[in-house]
Motif scaffolding. Structure first.
Motif, PDB file in Angstrom:
ATOM      1  N   MET B 159       0.840  -1.202   0.000  1.00 26.76           N
ATOM      2  CA  MET B 159       0.000   0.000   0.000  1.00 26.76           C
ATOM      3  C   MET B 159       0.872   1.249   0.000  1.00 26.76           C
ATOM      4  O   MET B 159       0.623   2.199  -0.758  1.00 26.76           O
ATOM      5  CB  MET B 159      -0.931  -0.008   1.211  1.00 26.76           C
ATOM      6  CG  MET B 159      -1.994   1.056   1.157  1.00 26.76           C
ATOM      7  SD  MET B 159      -3.184   0.869   2.508  1.00 26.76           S
ATOM      8  CE  MET B 159      -2.175   1.368   3.903  1.00 26.76           C
ATOM      9  N   ALA B 160       1.895   1.240   0.832  1.00 23.23           N
ATOM     10  CA  ALA B 160       2.778   2.405   0.905  1.00 23.23           C
ATOM     11  C   ALA B 160       3.515   2.602  -0.418  1.00 23.23           C
ATOM     12  O   ALA B 160       3.521   3.700  -0.985  1.00 23.23           O
ATOM     13  CB  ALA B 160       3.769   2.228   2.057  1.00 23.23           C
ATOM     14  N   HIS B 161       4.104   1.538  -0.919  1.00 20.45           N
ATOM     15  CA  HIS B 161       4.872   1.658  -2.160  1.00 20.45           C
ATOM     16  C   HIS B 161       3.974   2.057  -3.330  1.00 20.45           C
ATOM     17  O   HIS B 161       4.334   2.920  -4.135  1.00 20.45           O
ATOM     18  CB  HIS B 161       5.590   0.349  -2.480  1.00 20.45           C
ATOM     19  CG  HIS B 161       6.216   0.343  -3.834  1.00 20.45           C
ATOM     20  ND1 HIS B 161       7.258   1.163  -4.178  1.00 20.45           N
ATOM     21  CD2 HIS B 161       5.926  -0.367  -4.960  1.00 20.45           C
ATOM     22  CE1 HIS B 161       7.599   0.955  -5.444  1.00 20.45           C
ATOM     23  NE2 HIS B 161       6.805   0.038  -5.937  1.00 20.45           N
ATOM     24  N   GLY B 162       2.816   1.439  -3.417  1.00 20.41           N
ATOM     25  CA  GLY B 162       1.909   1.765  -4.505  1.00 20.41           C
ATOM     26  C   GLY B 162       1.459   3.211  -4.463  1.00 20.41           C
ATOM     27  O   GLY B 162       1.415   3.891  -5.504  1.00 20.41           O
ATOM     28  N   TYR B 163       1.176   3.679  -3.263  1.00 14.84           N
ATOM     29  CA  TYR B 163       0.746   5.078  -3.130  1.00 14.84           C
ATOM     30  C   TYR B 163       1.863   6.021  -3.548  1.00 14.84           C
ATOM     31  O   TYR B 163       1.651   6.959  -4.332  1.00 14.84           O
ATOM     32  CB  TYR B 163       0.334   5.362  -1.691  1.00 14.84           C
ATOM     33  CG  TYR B 163      -0.074   6.798  -1.460  1.00 14.84           C
ATOM     34  CD1 TYR B 163      -1.298   7.280  -1.895  1.00 14.84           C
ATOM     35  CD2 TYR B 163       0.787   7.692  -0.817  1.00 14.84           C
ATOM     36  CE1 TYR B 163      -1.675   8.596  -1.701  1.00 14.84           C
ATOM     37  CE2 TYR B 163       0.425   9.015  -0.614  1.00 14.84           C
ATOM     38  CZ  TYR B 163      -0.805   9.449  -1.052  1.00 14.84           C
ATOM     39  OH  TYR B 163      -1.161  10.760  -0.865  1.00 14.84           O
ATOM     40  N   ILE B 164       3.050   5.787  -3.053  1.00 14.69           N
ATOM     41  CA  ILE B 164       4.188   6.642  -3.386  1.00 14.69           C
ATOM     42  C   ILE B 164       4.452   6.617  -4.885  1.00 14.69           C
ATOM     43  O   ILE B 164       4.588   7.650  -5.528  1.00 14.69           O
ATOM     44  CB  ILE B 164       5.450   6.178  -2.623  1.00 14.69           C
ATOM     45  CG1 ILE B 164       5.234   6.281  -1.127  1.00 14.69           C
ATOM     46  CG2 ILE B 164       6.663   6.993  -3.049  1.00 14.69           C
ATOM     47  CD1 ILE B 164       6.235   5.475  -0.310  1.00 14.69           C
ATOM     48  N   ASP B 165       4.491   5.424  -5.431  1.00 12.46           N
ATOM     49  CA  ASP B 165       4.829   5.271  -6.845  1.00 12.46           C
ATOM     50  C   ASP B 165       3.819   5.994  -7.725  1.00 12.46           C
ATOM     51  O   ASP B 165       4.189   6.730  -8.644  1.00 12.46           O
ATOM     52  CB  ASP B 165       4.879   3.780  -7.196  1.00 12.46           C
ATOM     53  CG  ASP B 165       5.548   3.533  -8.534  1.00 12.46           C
ATOM     54  OD1 ASP B 165       6.615   4.108  -8.781  1.00 12.46           O
ATOM     55  OD2 ASP B 165       4.992   2.771  -9.341  1.00 12.46           O
ATOM     56  N   MET B 166       2.545   5.804  -7.435  1.00 12.45           N
ATOM     57  CA  MET B 166       1.527   6.437  -8.280  1.00 12.45           C
ATOM     58  C   MET B 166       1.475   7.931  -8.039  1.00 12.45           C
ATOM     59  O   MET B 166       1.198   8.713  -8.942  1.00 12.45           O
ATOM     60  CB  MET B 166       0.173   5.791  -8.024  1.00 12.45           C
ATOM     61  CG  MET B 166       0.118   4.349  -8.545  1.00 12.45           C
ATOM     62  SD  MET B 166      -1.549   3.730  -8.755  1.00 12.45           S
ATOM     63  CE  MET B 166      -2.060   3.625  -7.068  1.00 12.45           C
ATOM     64  N   ARG B 167       1.745   8.344  -6.828  1.00 11.57           N
ATOM     65  CA  ARG B 167       1.746   9.770  -6.542  1.00 11.57           C
ATOM     66  C   ARG B 167       2.902  10.460  -7.270  1.00 11.57           C
ATOM     67  O   ARG B 167       2.770  11.595  -7.725  1.00 11.57           O
ATOM     68  CB  ARG B 167       1.859  10.005  -5.034  1.00 11.57           C
ATOM     69  CG  ARG B 167       1.471  11.407  -4.603  1.00 11.57           C
ATOM     70  CD  ARG B 167       1.461  11.510  -3.084  1.00 11.57           C
ATOM     71  NE  ARG B 167       0.756  12.674  -2.620  1.00 11.57           N
ATOM     72  CZ  ARG B 167       1.283  13.891  -2.528  1.00 11.57           C
ATOM     73  NH1 ARG B 167       2.520  14.081  -2.915  1.00 11.57           N
ATOM     74  NH2 ARG B 167       0.578  14.903  -2.083  1.00 11.57           N
ATOM     75  N   LEU B 168       4.017   9.781  -7.381  1.00  9.86           N
ATOM     76  CA  LEU B 168       5.161  10.374  -8.066  1.00  9.86           C
ATOM     77  C   LEU B 168       4.910  10.515  -9.567  1.00  9.86           C
ATOM     78  O   LEU B 168       5.536  11.342 -10.229  1.00  9.86           O
ATOM     79  CB  LEU B 168       6.428   9.542  -7.829  1.00  9.86           C
ATOM     80  CG  LEU B 168       6.974   9.565  -6.404  1.00  9.86           C
ATOM     81  CD1 LEU B 168       8.268   8.771  -6.311  1.00  9.86           C
ATOM     82  CD2 LEU B 168       7.198  10.988  -5.925  1.00  9.86           C
TER      83      LEU B 168
END
Lengths: 197, 197
Positions: B159-168
């Motif tokens: 969840m954390a990685h996916g959020y960061i990645d998509m936010r970037l």
DNA sequence: TAGCCTATATTGACACCGTCAATTTTTAGA
DNA sequence: TCTAAAAATTGACGGTGTCAATATAGGCTA
């Protein structure tokens, strides 16, 4: 109505996309070069510039087509009226996961912001279509844990995308081909849905 | 004990990594070329081959250093004994998110499997260190929703990685610089923790 | 049908890139 | 001091994206 074989090549624009997809599947995004796509299509190395002004534009168009595939298969699954609310929500994540594990190169290209223009109107429209559909499903749920719909949608999508992305790197678990049955991902989805009750 | 300025340059190996980091921050992973790193360090274009046999090896070493930063800051936060169980779990995700939004190019490099060798023993060791620490925290929780620890850990990290990645990518929300306060990410973490009760 | 104009495709060039081979310079150790 | 290895340089190769100049084909009007 314009013929299939007008102009010099015919509709080179579409042929270039097809060649790009083939190269993507075979060699990854790094293999999708302007010159390789041109050679694959049987045209000179500078011909593509007439249809896609640079590599980024070509790859953005390709990413857009790929995301359309994802949206299409996801919405098709949702046409099954026998699905429970939970299964309808899961469909979004499962369709994304299935696609990512079945087509790693395609999935990874979509999120390569150095190669794809994520401000492209066409790409944004397709992504919004899927996101809005997910929000529509979520907003019909009885219990939402006091969260707004966006938070629920972003949570689910983040979890799915993060899992797929990290799994494709081979970080957590060895990459195998048993895409259909993914017990860990199912357990994660159950955990997510549990928080909504 | 070997002097700082032995050999021709001194310890070129470390200087190359420093130059690579500078180029990464300024121009992204695409800007970290062997030749640019060499020029930045003030040596000839083929000098780096003596210390890193190719670009992939250099970038893997760089990614390893970057992940060490993440592990270090995360474990430092956990030294605060006044943290609640929930806050200890959140620390992993928040530290990752803070790092990713503060250093987009660094964070994205880490997960570029075309540029970084994710089977590298050194990189695997650093990643395992953080993963094991997260599992240790999770295994001490009273309620675990009937899930095994790995599922809980992978869920949170995904969840954390996916959020960061998509936010970037700038997909969900416009990228702003208010890294310290991230209400949506907090809401997602609360939702996650809620499912454990 | 003739001719023009634009869309399309080709050719060639340029500055980059990673990587290798051959060579030169420096250093360590006997 | 001498030798062998380590380190760094130079030059080359095939590849890349992209641009300018040129050639060709097609639609359109006269």
């Amino acid at each position: 109505m314009q013929n299939q074989k007008t102009f010099h090549h015919g509709n080179l624009k579409h042929a270039l996309l097809q060649a790009a997809l083939k190269l993507l599947d075979e060699h990854g995004a790094a293999g999708v070069t302007i010159r390789a796509v041109a050679k694959e299509t049987g045209v000179s190395h500078a011909a593509p510039v007439n249809h896609y002004k640079d590599r980024r534009t070509l790859l953005t168009a390709l990413a857009c087509e790929l995301f359309k595939e994802i949206v299409s298969t996801t919405l098709t699954r949702l046409e099954d009226s026998s699905l429970t609310d939970k299964e309808r929500i899961f469909s979004f994540a499962v369709a994304l996961c299935d696609y990512g594990l079945a087509h790693p190169n395609r999935y990874q290209l979509i999120w390569r912001s150095d190669l794809v223009d994520h401000q492209d109107a066409g790409l944004l429209a397709v992504m919004d279509e899927l996101y809005d559909a997910l929000c529509a499903e979520l907003s019909e749920l009885p219990g939402k844990a006091g969260c707004d719909t966006d938070t629920l949608a972003v949570s689910l999508w983040s979890m799915a995308h993060g899992y797929i992305d990290m799994r494709l790197t081979g970080m957590f678990e060895p990459h195998n081909d048993s895409v259909t049955h993914e017990p860990r991902f199912r357990a994660m989805l159950e955990l997510y849905f549990r928080s909504l009750q």
